[in-house]
Design a protein around this motif. Structure first.
Motif, short mmCIF file in Angstrom:
data_model
loop_
_atom_site.label_atom_id
_atom_site.label_comp_id
_atom_site.label_asym_id
_atom_site.label_seq_id
_atom_site.Cartn_x
_atom_site.Cartn_y
_atom_site.Cartn_z
N THR A 17 48.41 49.76 37.55
CA THR A 17 46.98 49.43 37.49
C THR A 17 46.46 49.46 36.07
O THR A 17 45.75 48.55 35.63
CB THR A 17 46.18 50.41 38.37
N VAL A 21 45.00 45.93 34.77
CA VAL A 21 43.57 45.83 35.08
C VAL A 21 42.76 45.37 33.88
O VAL A 21 41.68 44.78 34.05
CB VAL A 21 43.04 47.18 35.62
N ALA A 139 49.90 47.87 42.94
CA ALA A 139 48.83 47.91 41.95
C ALA A 139 48.20 46.52 41.79
O ALA A 139 46.99 46.39 41.58
CB ALA A 139 49.36 48.41 40.61
N ASN A 140 49.03 45.48 41.89
CA ASN A 140 48.52 44.12 41.76
C ASN A 140 47.80 43.65 43.03
O ASN A 140 47.02 42.70 42.98
CB ASN A 140 49.66 43.15 41.44
N GLY A 143 45.06 47.87 43.30
CA GLY A 143 44.48 48.52 42.12
C GLY A 143 43.76 47.57 41.18
O GLY A 143 42.61 47.82 40.78
N VAL A 144 44.41 46.46 40.83
CA VAL A 144 43.81 45.54 39.86
C VAL A 144 42.58 44.83 40.43
O VAL A 144 41.52 44.81 39.76
CB VAL A 144 44.86 44.52 39.37
N GLY A 147 39.83 47.48 40.70
CA GLY A 147 39.36 47.87 39.38
C GLY A 147 38.50 46.79 38.74
O GLY A 147 37.47 47.09 38.10
N ILE A 163 41.66 55.94 36.95
CA ILE A 163 43.11 55.86 36.77
C ILE A 163 43.65 57.19 36.25
O ILE A 163 44.74 57.63 36.63
CB ILE A 163 43.48 54.70 35.83
#
Length: 402
Positions: A17, A21, A139-140, A143-144, A147, A163
């Motif tokens: 992330t 991000v 995360a992709n 999270g991203v 975020g 984070i």
């Protein structure tokens, strides 16, 4: 799943992330620090440099400690870096904080792969690594996008602070769930001796060339989707989320198939990537076909990552270790990123259009398939048992030498 793998996956989620991000927060950071978007874009390059430098350096420094101690220390660096980034009053401070954060990236995955292998039986080593890497792919997916949305609605500083909290959760998980006394500290001289092995360099070469195929296309995925496929800018985000889902599925499948087929699976996967990219170049102007092939590309491309990460550790043949070559492979992934993006940009600049990166990726994938085949062939030769005549000859040679 051993709970220690969950702690490693949470850490991978936080690292993934924090790496990606920033790409979604470029305008917000630029406005907040009163700098240009291009200047903020340099933070991405600074992070990559930090990964390449930190992967071997911090891993070497951590050899005197157990894997759990090293991983906790790396997460402390990660938390400090993100906290400083969240509070950064100037662009220079933010850049320094990003480099500090990146130092922990490659070493965490390198040492984490060793720790993951030790939590399971040898026959499931690749699967264990894939479960850790799943945190990076998620995360992709989660999270991203989350975020980016929070940064647009509130503040990018809040995202980086959150984070840092993920890093604290990882530290707690590592201390609670990762065994601390099952591994002795490694020896630097022994770890360095692994780089004398030709198989290690073949795997590192495979990472730098074969996986450059992935980054040659992914680096330009947004203009490919908007300019070729005709997808709106608002539609790019959900397509990238689908791509992330594909990479997650591929990583998990790669963990299972990799334990069974090894680098033979990688060789076939590289050929599959070349075929998918060649097909992509012909149907890129069809939105539905482009999205389907992009997701398939992510699934196949990321399926090979855990196999290669485990393979470089096996190739090192360092008893109870291999952290340094494991971390070096993470550095090789970032070099692949630079090679793929640079070659894609070169051919686009020469006027070959946005389909050029796909053909660049296809060629790189074919070269990767050749390297993977050489590695698989070497493994097969070592696995073939000697015939009675060969064993007798070896005994006689040993006796003569004595």
């Amino acid at each position: 799943m051993p709970r220690g793998l969950l702690a490693l996956a949470i850490g991978a989620f936080g690292i993934g992330t924090t790496e990606f991000v920033v790409m979604g927060m470029l305008p917000e950071i630029a406005d907040g620090l009163d700098v240009s978007v291009s200047a903020v874009g340099l933070l991405i390059s600074a992070y990559a440099i930090g990964v390449v430098v930190g992967a071997p350096t911090l891993t070497a420094l951590g050899l005197r400690f157990t894997p759990r101690q090293t991983l906790v220390a790396l997460m402390v660096v990660f938390v400090v870096g993100n906290t400083l980034a969240a509070l950064a009053p100037t662009y220079g401070t933010l850049a320094a904080a990003r480099v500090l954060t990146a130092l922990a990236h490659g070493s965490f995955f390198g040492v984490g792969a060793i720790a993951a292998r030790r939590l399971v039986k040898p026959a499931r080593a690749t699967q264990a690594i894939s479960l850790m890497i799943t945190g990076l792919t998620l995360a992709n997916v989660i999270g991203v996008p989350a975020g980016t949305w929070v940064a647009q609605q509130t503040s990018w500083r809040l995202v980086l602070g959150a984070i840092a909290v993920i890093g604290l959760v990882t530290i707690a998980g590592l201390l609670a769930w990762l065994p601390g006394g099952d591994a002795e500290p490694a020896d630097l001289r022994t770890e360095l001796s692994a780089f004398r092995r030709g198989q290690v360099w073949l795997v590192l070469g495979l990472t730098m060339i074969g996986f450059a195929a992935t980054f040659a296309v992914y680096s330009y995925v947004s203009p490919i989707l908007t300019d070729l496929a005709g997808i709106s800018e608002h539609g790019v985000t959900p397509v990238l989320a689908l791509f992330g889902v594909g990479t997650t599925i591929g990583t998990l499948l790669g963990g299972r198939l990799g334990d069974r087929y090894g680098f033979g699976f990688v060789a076939v996967g590289m050929i599959a990537v070349a075929v998918v990219l060649a097909a992509f170049s012909f149907v890129a102007e069809n939105a539905i076909a482009a999205v389907v092939l992009l997701v398939l590309f992510g699934m196949v491309g990321f399926a090979m990552g855990p196999v290669v990460q485990n393979g470089v550790i096996v190739a090192a043949q360092v008893r109870g270790g291999g952290s340094l070559v494991s971390a070096a492979n993470q550095g090789a992934f970032n070099i692949a990123n630079a090679i793929g993006a640079a070659l894609g940009a070169l051919f686009i600049a020469q006027g070959f259009g946005l389909t050029a990166p796909m053909w660049v990726g296809a060629v790189l994938a074919v070269v990767g398939a050749v390297i993977a085949s050489l590695i698989a062939l070497g493994h097969r030769r070592r696995a073939v048992p000697a015939t009675p005549v060969q064993r007798t000859t070896a005994v006689l040679d040993s006796a003569a030498a004595a």
